[in-house]
Design a protein around this motif. Structure first.
Motif, PDB file in Angstrom:
ATOM      1  N   LYS A  51       0.826  -1.211   0.000  1.00 57.30           N
ATOM      2  CA  LYS A  51       0.000   0.000   0.000  1.00 57.30           C
ATOM      3  C   LYS A  51       0.861   1.262   0.000  1.00 57.30           C
ATOM      4  O   LYS A  51       0.684   2.148  -0.845  1.00 57.30           O
ATOM      5  N   THR A  52       1.766   1.347   0.964  1.00 51.69           N
ATOM      6  CA  THR A  52       2.600   2.542   1.069  1.00 51.69           C
ATOM      7  C   THR A  52       3.541   2.667  -0.120  1.00 51.69           C
ATOM      8  O   THR A  52       3.795   3.769  -0.618  1.00 51.69           O
ATOM      9  N   MET A  53       4.058   1.549  -0.619  1.00 51.13           N
ATOM     10  CA  MET A  53       4.942   1.598  -1.785  1.00 51.13           C
ATOM     11  C   MET A  53       4.198   2.162  -2.993  1.00 51.13           C
ATOM     12  O   MET A  53       4.754   2.965  -3.764  1.00 51.13           O
ATOM     13  N   THR A  54       2.943   1.773  -3.148  1.00 53.37           N
ATOM     14  CA  THR A  54       2.132   2.321  -4.235  1.00 53.37           C
ATOM     15  C   THR A  54       1.946   3.822  -4.069  1.00 53.37           C
ATOM     16  O   THR A  54       2.068   4.596  -5.026  1.00 53.37           O
ATOM     17  N   ALA A  55       1.653   4.242  -2.837  1.00 53.56           N
ATOM     18  CA  ALA A  55       1.462   5.665  -2.568  1.00 53.56           C
ATOM     19  C   ALA A  55       2.740   6.454  -2.815  1.00 53.56           C
ATOM     20  O   ALA A  55       2.702   7.567  -3.373  1.00 53.56           O
ATOM     21  N   MET A  56       3.873   5.907  -2.420  1.00 53.76           N
ATOM     22  CA  MET A  56       5.142   6.596  -2.639  1.00 53.76           C
ATOM     23  C   MET A  56       5.454   6.721  -4.124  1.00 53.76           C
ATOM     24  O   MET A  56       6.076   7.693  -4.569  1.00 53.76           O
ATOM     25  N   ALA A  57       5.025   5.740  -4.910  1.00 56.35           N
ATOM     26  CA  ALA A  57       5.214   5.830  -6.362  1.00 56.35           C
ATOM     27  C   ALA A  57       4.396   6.977  -6.937  1.00 56.35           C
ATOM     28  O   ALA A  57       4.843   7.690  -7.839  1.00 56.35           O
ATOM     29  N   VAL A  58       3.175   7.172  -6.416  1.00 59.14           N
ATOM     30  CA  VAL A  58       2.345   8.293  -6.866  1.00 59.14           C
ATOM     31  C   VAL A  58       3.035   9.618  -6.564  1.00 59.14           C
ATOM     32  O   VAL A  58       3.019  10.543  -7.376  1.00 59.14           O
ATOM     33  N   LEU A  59       3.678   9.707  -5.404  1.00 52.62           N
ATOM     34  CA  LEU A  59       4.365  10.930  -5.007  1.00 52.62           C
ATOM     35  C   LEU A  59       5.734  11.080  -5.671  1.00 52.62           C
ATOM     36  O   LEU A  59       6.349  12.146  -5.579  1.00 52.62           O
ATOM     37  N   GLY A  60       6.206  10.027  -6.323  1.00 53.42           N
ATOM     38  CA  GLY A  60       7.550  10.067  -6.892  1.00 53.42           C
ATOM     39  C   GLY A  60       8.617  10.010  -5.832  1.00 53.42           C
ATOM     40  O   GLY A  60       9.700  10.588  -5.999  1.00 53.42           O
ATOM     41  N   LEU A  61       8.345   9.310  -4.731  1.00 51.38           N
ATOM     42  CA  LEU A  61       9.263   9.256  -3.598  1.00 51.38           C
ATOM     43  C   LEU A  61       9.646   7.823  -3.236  1.00 51.38           C
ATOM     44  O   LEU A  61       9.788   7.485  -2.054  1.00 51.38           O
ATOM     45  N   LEU A  62       9.826   6.964  -4.224  1.00 49.80           N
ATOM     46  CA  LEU A  62      10.244   5.596  -3.938  1.00 49.80           C
ATOM     47  C   LEU A  62      11.642   5.594  -3.313  1.00 49.80           C
ATOM     48  O   LEU A  62      12.506   6.380  -3.706  1.00 49.80           O
ATOM     49  N   PRO A  63      11.886   4.707  -2.338  1.00 51.10           N
ATOM     50  CA  PRO A  63      13.222   4.636  -1.726  1.00 51.10           C
ATOM     51  C   PRO A  63      14.286   4.225  -2.743  1.00 51.10           C
ATOM     52  O   PRO A  63      13.982   3.676  -3.813  1.00 51.10           O
ATOM     53  N   ALA A  64      15.536   4.482  -2.390  1.00 53.10           N
ATOM     54  CA  ALA A  64      16.644   4.114  -3.267  1.00 53.10           C
ATOM     55  C   ALA A  64      16.623   2.623  -3.558  1.00 53.10           C
ATOM     56  O   ALA A  64      16.402   1.807  -2.659  1.00 53.10           O
ATOM     57  N   GLY A  65      16.841   2.252  -4.811  1.00 58.86           N
ATOM     58  CA  GLY A  65      16.851   0.855  -5.217  1.00 58.86           C
ATOM     59  C   GLY A  65      15.533   0.388  -5.787  1.00 58.86           C
ATOM     60  O   GLY A  65      15.487  -0.630  -6.496  1.00 58.86           O
ATOM     61  N   PHE A  66      14.444   1.104  -5.508  1.00 59.49           N
ATOM     62  CA  PHE A  66      13.135   0.744  -6.047  1.00 59.49           C
ATOM     63  C   PHE A  66      12.849   1.596  -7.272  1.00 59.49           C
ATOM     64  O   PHE A  66      13.207   2.781  -7.315  1.00 59.49           O
ATOM     65  N   ARG A  67      12.204   1.010  -8.249  1.00 57.05           N
ATOM     66  CA  ARG A  67      11.886   1.761  -9.466  1.00 57.05           C
ATOM     67  C   ARG A  67      10.578   1.259 -10.060  1.00 57.05           C
ATOM     68  O   ARG A  67      10.193   0.090  -9.872  1.00 57.05           O
ATOM     69  N   VAL A  68       9.909   2.147 -10.766  1.00 62.64           N
ATOM     70  CA  VAL A  68       8.705   1.769 -11.508  1.00 62.64           C
ATOM     71  C   VAL A  68       9.150   1.079 -12.787  1.00 62.64           C
ATOM     72  O   VAL A  68       9.789   1.698 -13.648  1.00 62.64           O
ATOM     73  N   ALA A  69       8.846  -0.215 -12.895  1.00 64.39           N
ATOM     74  CA  ALA A  69       9.283  -0.996 -14.054  1.00 64.39           C
ATOM     75  C   ALA A  69       8.270  -0.945 -15.191  1.00 64.39           C
ATOM     76  O   ALA A  69       8.633  -1.155 -16.356  1.00 64.39           O
ATOM     77  N   ALA A  70       7.007  -0.699 -14.870  1.00 66.00           N
ATOM     78  CA  ALA A  70       5.972  -0.664 -15.900  1.00 66.00           C
ATOM     79  C   ALA A  70       4.766   0.077 -15.344  1.00 66.00           C
ATOM     80  O   ALA A  70       4.617   0.234 -14.130  1.00 66.00           O
ATOM     81  N   GLY A  71       3.920   0.542 -16.256  1.00 68.53           N
ATOM     82  CA  GLY A  71       2.678   1.167 -15.853  1.00 68.53           C
ATOM     83  C   GLY A  71       2.644   2.655 -16.102  1.00 68.53           C
ATOM     84  O   GLY A  71       3.566   3.250 -16.679  1.00 68.53           O
ATOM     85  N   ARG A  72       1.568   3.259 -15.638  1.00 65.73           N
ATOM     86  CA  ARG A  72       1.325   4.683 -15.856  1.00 65.73           C
ATOM     87  C   ARG A  72       0.666   5.272 -14.613  1.00 65.73           C
ATOM     88  O   ARG A  72      -0.222   4.662 -14.012  1.00 65.73           O
ATOM     89  N   ILE A  73       1.133   6.459 -14.218  1.00 66.20           N
ATOM     90  CA  ILE A  73       0.514   7.209 -13.131  1.00 66.20           C
ATOM     91  C   ILE A  73       0.243   8.604 -13.677  1.00 66.20           C
ATOM     92  O   ILE A  73       1.179   9.312 -14.074  1.00 66.20           O
TER      93      ILE A  73
END
Length: 337
Positions: A51-73
Motif C-alpha cells: 500500500k505505502t509503496m504504491t502511494a510513494m510511487a504516486v508521489l515520486g518518492l520511492l526509496p533508493a533501489g526501487f523503481r517503476v518498471a511498468a505502468g502509468r501514473i
C-alpha cells in the motif's frame, strides 16, 4: 461523494521492482485504480501488501533501489512518470498534498509551525513571508487549532499528537491541492482525535472538492470515510469495489477474511477469526494466486495458475479465477466452495 466522472488520479498497470544486490521483480505487480475529484479511495491490506509503496510511487518518492518498471501514473491527464525531478517537486505540495502516519517525524523540529505551513505557499505560490504567514494562521483556524496566533510561533514538540496531525493537514492543504494522499493519518491518535481528524478531512472534501487517497488497515475508518476500496495482498490488487459492496458482500476470499477478522460488538466469548500464516516476504510470492497458501478456498488447479483481474459485476473487479468463473461466491458472512 464524487464531484466528477473523469478520474483525477489514474494508476494503470503499476509494477515496482527492486534493483539491489538481490534483484526482486514485481514487488508491486499490475496495480490499477482511479480516484475521481472529490472522492475518497482506500488502499487496504495487511502490512507488507504494498500500500505505502504504491502511494510513494504516486508521489515520486520511492526509496533508493526501487523503481517503476511498468505502468502509468497520471494526475489530471499528466503522466507523472515522465516528469523530471524538478517537475515532481513542483507538483508535490501544489497539486498533491501528503499526510503521513507520524507527524512528529514528518515535521521539522527546528522550524516553527507557522513557517513550516507558510513554506509551501512561499515555494509554490511565490508569496512573501508575511502574506504566507497570514494564510498559515487562517489554515490553523481551519483545522481547528485554538490560539492560532500563539501556535504559529510554536515548535512541533510543544504540540500534542492531535495538534501535530492537524498541522500536517494544514501543510498538506496549504496550496489548495486537488489530491491529498493520507498514509495511516489516524493510527497514532486516540479514538476521539481520530474521529475529529476524519471529520476535518470530510469537511475539506465537501467544501474544497479535494480528493483523498487513504492508505490504511483500519476498516472502521474505511467504512466511515471512503467511497471506494482497493484491497491489496502481497503487492497485487485482489479486489476493487464500492465501499458498500466490499462490506456487504466481498468478492475475493482475502477481502472476506479481512472483514471476518473485525471484532463484532454484541458477540461475547466468541473466538475471533484470524487469517492463518502471514504475508509472504518480497521475492517469495507464489507463482499463482498470491493468497492461495492461506486461502480457505485454495487447492484448486486454477488457484496455482497466474491470476488476472476480471470484472465480476458492474464497477467491481476481483483477481480470483474461481470467482471470475462463477464457482466461488462469497456472501456476507458466508464462504462457499
Amino acid at each position: 461523494m464524487r464531484n466528477g466522472t473523469d478520474p483525477l488520479l489514474e494508476v494503470e498497470g503499476l509494477t515496482i521492482d527492486f534493483d539491489g544486490a538481490v534483484s526482486q521483480p514485481g514487488l508491486v505487480q499490475d496495480v490499477s485504480f482511479t480516484v475521481s475529484r472529490g472522492e475518497s479511495v482506500a488502499l487496504i491490506g495487511e502490512s507488507g501488501c504494498g500500500k505505502t509503496m504504491t502511494a510513494m510511487a504516486v508521489l515520486g518518492l520511492l526509496p533508493a533501489g526501487f523503481r517503476v518498471a511498468a505502468g502509468r501514473i497520471a494526475l489530471g491527464g499528466r503522466d507523472l512518470l515522465t516528469c523530471s525531478a524538478r517537475e515532481l517537486r513542483a507538483i508535490r505540495g501544489r497539486s498533491i498534498g501528503a499526510i503521513f502516519q507520524d507527524p512528529m517525524s514528518s515535521l521539522d523540529p527546528t522550524m516553527r509551525v507557522g513557517d513550516q505551513i507558510a513554506e509551501a505557499r512561499r515555494l509554490h505560490l511565490k508569496e512573501r513571508r508575511p502574506v504566507a504567514l497570514r494564510r498559515a494562521r487562517e489554515l490553523l483556524d481551519r483545522v481547528g487549532i485554538p490560539n492560532a496566533d500563539k501556535r504559529l510561533a510554536s515548535y512541533p514538540h510543544e504540540l500534542s499528537g492531535g495538534m501535530q496531525q492537524r498541522v500536517m493537514i494544514a501543510s498538506a492543504i496549504a496550496c489548495d491541492p486537488e489530491l491529498v494522499l493520507a498514509d495511516e493519518p489516524t493510527t497514532a491518535l486516540d479514538v476521539t482525535i481520530q474521529a475529529e481528524i476524519l471529520e476535518l478531512l470530510r469537511d475539506l472534501r465537501t467544501e474544497q472538492g479535494i480528493a483523498v487517497l487513504l492508505v490504511t488497515h483500519d476498516l472502521g475508518v474505511v467504512a466511515d470515510f471512503c467511497d471506494r476500496v482497493v484491497a491489496m495482498y502481497a503487492g497485487a490488487v485482489v479486489e476493487r469495489a464500492g465501499v458498500e459492496d466490499i462490506f456487504g458482500a466481498p468478492a475475493h476470499p482475502y477481502t472476506r477474511a479481512l472483514l471476518d477478522a473485525i471484532p463484532q460488538s454484541g458477540r461475547p466469548r466468541t473466538v475471533l477469526p484470524v487469517i492463518p500464516g502471514r504475508v509472504p516476504p518480497a521475492g517469495s510470492f507464489p507463482t499463482g494466486c498470491r493468497f492461495e497458501p492461506r486461502c480457505d478456498h485454495g487447492g484448486h488447479d486454477r488457484c496455482r495458475a497466474p491470476q488476472h483481474e476480471a470484472a465480476v459485476a458492474d464497477g467491481r473487479y476481483s483477481r480470483c479465477a474461481r470467482v471470475a468463473d462463477g464457482d466461488l461466491v462469497l456472501a456476507a458472512g458466508v464462504g462457499a466452495r
